[in-house]
Design an enzyme around this catalytic site. Structure first.
Site, mmCIF file in Angstrom:
data_model
loop_
_atom_site.group_PDB
_atom_site.id
_atom_site.type_symbol
_atom_site.label_atom_id
_atom_site.label_comp_id
_atom_site.label_asym_id
_atom_site.label_seq_id
_atom_site.Cartn_x
_atom_site.Cartn_y
_atom_site.Cartn_z
ATOM 1 N N PHE A 149 -0.289 -1.494 7.650
ATOM 2 C CA PHE A 149 -1.606 -0.996 8.054
ATOM 3 C C PHE A 149 -2.230 -1.843 9.159
ATOM 4 O O PHE A 149 -3.112 -1.373 9.875
ATOM 5 C CB PHE A 149 -2.561 -0.974 6.838
ATOM 6 C CG PHE A 149 -3.169 -2.319 6.526
ATOM 7 C CD1 PHE A 149 -4.320 -2.743 7.186
ATOM 8 C CD2 PHE A 149 -2.588 -3.183 5.605
ATOM 9 C CE1 PHE A 149 -4.879 -4.001 6.927
ATOM 10 C CE2 PHE A 149 -3.131 -4.427 5.346
ATOM 11 C CZ PHE A 149 -4.283 -4.840 6.013
ATOM 12 N N LYS A 173 7.412 6.138 9.676
ATOM 13 C CA LYS A 173 6.635 6.257 8.427
ATOM 14 C C LYS A 173 5.553 5.198 8.518
ATOM 15 O O LYS A 173 5.752 4.057 8.136
ATOM 16 C CB LYS A 173 7.554 6.019 7.228
ATOM 17 C CG LYS A 173 7.110 6.673 5.924
ATOM 18 C CD LYS A 173 5.695 6.362 5.490
ATOM 19 C CE LYS A 173 5.557 5.032 4.787
ATOM 20 N NZ LYS A 173 4.126 4.679 4.518
ATOM 21 N N GLU A 176 -0.053 4.531 5.084
ATOM 22 C CA GLU A 176 -0.903 5.644 4.647
ATOM 23 C C GLU A 176 -2.388 5.284 4.742
ATOM 24 O O GLU A 176 -3.253 6.135 4.576
ATOM 25 C CB GLU A 176 -0.531 6.100 3.228
ATOM 26 C CG GLU A 176 -0.610 5.055 2.126
ATOM 27 C CD GLU A 176 0.662 4.195 1.999
ATOM 28 O OE1 GLU A 176 1.180 3.733 3.041
ATOM 29 O OE2 GLU A 176 1.093 3.959 0.857
ATOM 30 N N ARG A 177 -2.684 4.007 5.023
ATOM 31 C CA ARG A 177 -4.102 3.614 5.119
ATOM 32 C C ARG A 177 -4.735 4.041 6.446
ATOM 33 O O ARG A 177 -5.907 4.349 6.500
ATOM 34 C CB ARG A 177 -4.249 2.107 5.005
ATOM 35 C CG ARG A 177 -3.494 1.520 3.861
ATOM 36 C CD ARG A 177 -4.279 0.475 3.115
ATOM 37 N NE ARG A 177 -3.428 -0.145 2.125
ATOM 38 C CZ ARG A 177 -2.956 0.454 1.053
ATOM 39 N NH1 ARG A 177 -3.268 1.706 0.791
ATOM 40 N NH2 ARG A 177 -2.167 -0.186 0.213
ATOM 41 N N SER A 226 4.771 -6.365 3.623
ATOM 42 C CA SER A 226 4.741 -7.559 2.774
ATOM 43 C C SER A 226 6.168 -7.941 2.348
ATOM 44 O O SER A 226 7.077 -7.107 2.378
ATOM 45 C CB SER A 226 3.853 -7.306 1.563
ATOM 46 O OG SER A 226 4.263 -6.118 0.929
ATOM 47 N N CYS A 281 -0.399 -10.920 10.534
ATOM 48 C CA CYS A 281 0.744 -11.687 10.033
ATOM 49 C C CYS A 281 0.875 -13.005 10.783
ATOM 50 O O CYS A 281 1.581 -13.899 10.351
ATOM 51 C CB CYS A 281 2.024 -10.897 10.155
ATOM 52 S SG CYS A 281 2.510 -10.658 11.856
ATOM 53 N N GLU A 383 0.414 -15.562 0.237
ATOM 54 C CA GLU A 383 -0.313 -14.981 1.370
ATOM 55 C C GLU A 383 -1.597 -14.334 0.852
ATOM 56 O O GLU A 383 -1.559 -13.483 -0.031
ATOM 57 C CB GLU A 383 0.563 -13.921 2.054
ATOM 58 C CG GLU A 383 -0.088 -13.321 3.277
ATOM 59 C CD GLU A 383 0.760 -12.216 3.915
ATOM 60 O OE1 GLU A 383 1.266 -11.343 3.198
ATOM 61 O OE2 GLU A 383 0.893 -12.241 5.152
HETATM 62 P P1 NAD Z 1 2.903 -3.178 2.582
HETATM 63 O O1 NAD Z 1 4.153 -3.915 2.265
HETATM 64 O O2 NAD Z 1 1.994 -2.818 1.460
HETATM 65 O O3 NAD Z 1 3.269 -1.779 3.296
HETATM 66 C C1 NAD Z 1 4.129 -1.719 4.398
HETATM 67 C C2 NAD Z 1 4.810 -0.349 4.403
HETATM 68 O O4 NAD Z 1 5.597 -0.217 3.215
HETATM 69 C C3 NAD Z 1 3.823 0.820 4.414
HETATM 70 O O5 NAD Z 1 4.307 1.822 5.280
HETATM 71 C C4 NAD Z 1 3.812 1.273 2.959
HETATM 72 O O6 NAD Z 1 3.564 2.659 2.808
HETATM 73 C C5 NAD Z 1 5.216 0.938 2.481
HETATM 74 N N1 NAD Z 1 5.252 0.597 1.046
HETATM 75 C C6 NAD Z 1 4.260 0.023 0.311
HETATM 76 N N2 NAD Z 1 4.667 -0.145 -0.959
HETATM 77 C C7 NAD Z 1 5.929 0.314 -1.028
HETATM 78 C C8 NAD Z 1 6.883 0.401 -2.092
HETATM 79 N N3 NAD Z 1 6.612 -0.031 -3.320
HETATM 80 N N4 NAD Z 1 8.086 0.920 -1.825
HETATM 81 C C9 NAD Z 1 8.384 1.348 -0.582
HETATM 82 N N5 NAD Z 1 7.513 1.300 0.461
HETATM 83 C C10 NAD Z 1 6.305 0.791 0.241
HETATM 84 O O7 NAD Z 1 2.142 -4.003 3.709
HETATM 85 P P2 NAD Z 1 0.694 -3.749 4.298
HETATM 86 O O8 NAD Z 1 -0.317 -4.135 3.280
HETATM 87 O O9 NAD Z 1 0.602 -2.409 4.919
HETATM 88 O O10 NAD Z 1 0.676 -4.803 5.497
HETATM 89 C C11 NAD Z 1 0.347 -6.163 5.339
HETATM 90 C C12 NAD Z 1 1.582 -7.010 5.194
HETATM 91 O O11 NAD Z 1 2.426 -6.849 6.319
HETATM 92 C C13 NAD Z 1 1.248 -8.502 5.132
HETATM 93 O O12 NAD Z 1 2.084 -9.091 4.170
HETATM 94 C C14 NAD Z 1 1.591 -8.983 6.536
HETATM 95 O O13 NAD Z 1 1.898 -10.360 6.617
HETATM 96 C C15 NAD Z 1 2.775 -8.150 6.834
HETATM 97 N N6 NAD Z 1 3.027 -8.072 8.261
HETATM 98 C C16 NAD Z 1 4.110 -8.734 8.744
HETATM 99 C C17 NAD Z 1 4.375 -8.709 10.104
HETATM 100 C C18 NAD Z 1 5.580 -9.416 10.652
HETATM 101 O O14 NAD Z 1 5.959 -9.150 11.793
HETATM 102 N N7 NAD Z 1 6.200 -10.300 9.912
HETATM 103 C C19 NAD Z 1 3.529 -8.007 10.970
HETATM 104 C C20 NAD Z 1 2.424 -7.350 10.426
HETATM 105 C C21 NAD Z 1 2.192 -7.383 9.060
#
Ligand code: NAD
Length: 498
Positions: A149, A173, A176-177, A226, A281, A383
């Site tokens: 998101f 994909k 969804e937020r 994450s 991140c 985190e």
């Molecule tokens: P998230 O892991 O909740 O979601 C990321 C994606 O995974 C979304 O598209 C979501 O729909 C999907 N998802 C969520 N739960 C899932 C599940 N159980 N099974 C399969 N798919 C699922 O992350 P977020 O809250 O959207 O974003 C924040 C996180 O992203 C933080 O941890 C941040 O550090 C990380 N991030 C990392 C980078 C990097 O380059 N390392 C860059 C930006 C954000």
């Protein structure tokens, strides 16, 4: 109420699952839209569509593919303001920050416009008698990106820009937020001349992600999110024989050496720690001053700066940061602050009770600052992803180097110093993927690559830059011999050029 479906086969289509997720406007706390959550069947239909469209796109010469991206750059420029407003409305970050989100994505599109050059292979003339050897980079077919998101413009562009430039068809994909901007970007790619089916947006949650992971026609997956989900995506995707890169969470340290320019370091910490409400991140979430004198000086300067941070609605361009993305995120971050207090860290600034006048239902909190955090505390190890900065005091440089090196995350790290020797030693030894020297957020530019180490990145290639092209292509190597070099008779020995 805005209904958001999917973008498949070159047009917006409604969802058919009957399942939806609310899309909030974090600055007011209102629900402003509903996004469809796709089924497995909807995903398979999108992949089939993409698969049918991809060969013609791959056969389109790279210069023509690049021209579509060039046109897309113009179209995004045309809509910069409205895209930034939409992004800020769904995410909560301020409009100027949203513009930066779009800009960092566009820079990767600009890089991908050089695809004719980037796809050039190697050629060895006369590698043996009458033998030439050359390599080519070919697209994988249908590939996918699953994005978080917190950068709803930048990260989708990091994924689909290079992938499409390389001749692949793409399934995005997004989170969804905040799905509004990714959907609009897909429409703009169509307007730029991309053939139908080459960029598809399939909205959804775990159900559609699992369908992507298991679909035999999806050949590569680029994930950002994450760490626990990144690890899951990597394991299941790789077990299904796909190429996977999965980038995860972070705990980025900033080391402040005793010789650092303290005012500069404090400015850097305020921006990198609290910008975008800490939902980056590459946000700095741990400050490590070296020595008591540096620590005391840092705290003295930091406290009034954190206390005077300006929190505001996303529409206020003078705000330092806006609300968090959801109420759930807000409660989680406040929960971490309570944990830190219980663990014995010293809470010097407590932003938990902040309310935004006129926006009482928005997901706001003020900046929080902890001192005397130690490496065994949960607030250090995990985190938080909010406007919370922890100060861990290090007695000397060796301890300051040890902390990020041994932390389970390894995304970014920074050192502030005037000592070139210390900076050089640190950059060489620290076990982290991206290092800043007097630069708090060392996000590499588009023509370098971006990627964290340890639990911040699963897989072995980075995002964008040359690795982006490598990730979305496979190398074919051709060994060619022409009749004048052929000797008569069968040869049963492994061929050598000796
Ligand atoms: P998230 O892991 O909740 O979601 C990321 C994606 O995974 C979304 O598209 C979501 O729909 C999907 N998802 C969520 N739960 C899932 C599940 N159980 N099974 C399969 N798919 C699922 O992350 P977020 O809250 O959207 O974003 C924040 C996180 O992203 C933080 O941890 C941040 O550090 C990380 N991030 C990392 C980078 C990097 O380059 N390392 C860059 C930006 C954000």
């Amino acid at each position: 109420m805005r209904e958001i479906g999917h973008f498949i086969g070159g047009k917006a289509v409604p969802g058919t699952s009957g399942r939806t997720a609310d899309v909030f406007q974090p600055m007011t706390g209102e629900v402003i839209g509903r996004v469809a959550l796709a089924t497995k069947d909807e995903l398979h239909a999108a992949v089939a569509n993409a698969k049918a469209a991809q060969p013609a796109w791959a056969a389109t010469n790279p210069q023509r593919r690049a021209r579509v991206l060039m046109k897309f750059l113009d179209l995004v420029q045309r809509e910069y303001d409205s895209l930034a407003e939409l992004l800020a409305r769904e995410h909560g970050k301020t409009v100027p920050d949203a513009k930066g989100d779009i800009q960092r994505g566009l820079e990767v599109i600009e890089f991908a416009c050089g695809i004719p050059h980037l796809l050039k292979g190697d050629f060895s003339d006369g590698a043996g008698p009458g033998i030439d050897l050359y390599s080519m980079r070919q697209p994988l077919g249908v590939v996918a990106g699953i994005t978080p998101f917190n950068f709803p413009a930048m990260i989708p562009m990091w994924k689909f820009g290079p992938a499409i430039a390389c001749g692949n068809a793409f399934i995005l994909k997004p989170s969804e937020r905040d799905p509004g901007v990714p959907m609009r970007l897909a429409e703009l790619m169509m307007e730029a001349g991309l053939p139908a089916g080459i960029l598809n947006v399939v909205n959804g949650d775990k159900e559609v992600v699992d369908a992507i992971l298991d679909d035999p026609d999806v050949h590569a997956i680029g994930f950002v999110g994450s760490s626990s989900i990144a690890q899951y995506i990597y394991s299941r995707g790789a077990a299904n024989g796909k190429r996977v890169q999965a980038f995860g969470g972070a705990k980025n340290h900033m080391i402040i050496m005793p010789d650092a320019d303290m005012d500069q370091a404090v400015d850097a910490l305020i921006g990198a720690g609290y910008g975008s409400a800490g939902e980056r991140c590459m946000a700095i979430s741990v400050a490590v001053p070296v020595g008591k004198e540096a620590a005391d000086k840092l705290i003295e300067k930091l406290v009034p700066r954190v206390e005077s941070l300006k929190i505001g609605p996303s529409t206020d361009p003078s705000a330092d940061f806006g609300p968090l993305v959801t109420r759930e995120a807000l409660e989680r971050v406040k929960g971490y602050v309570a944990t830190g207090v219980n663990e014995g860290a010293k809470l010097l600034v407590d932003g938990r009770n902040f309310t935004m006048q006129g926006y009482e239902n928005g997901f706001y909190m003020g900046g929080c600052l902890f001192d005397e955090v130690t490496s065994d505390m949960r607030i250090y190890k995990e985190e938080i992803f909010g406007p919370v900065l922890s100060v861990v005091r290090a007695p000397d440089y060796h301890e300051a180097l040890r902390l990020p090196t041994e932390h389970e995350y390894g995304n970014g790290v920074a050192i502030f110093t005037r000592d070139g020797d210390a900076a050089r030693d640190f950059a060489s030894k620290v076990n982290v993927g991206m290092v800043g020297i007097n630069v708090p957020i060392p996000v590499p530019l588009a023509y370098h690559t971006f990627g964290g180490w340890k639990r911040s990145g699963f897989g072995d290639l980075n995002q964008h830059g040359p690795d982006g092209v490598r990730f979305y292509t496979k190398t074919k190597t051709v060994t060619a011999r022409w009749p004048s070099g052929i000797k008569d008779g069968a040869d049963f020995v492994i061929p050598t050029m000796g």
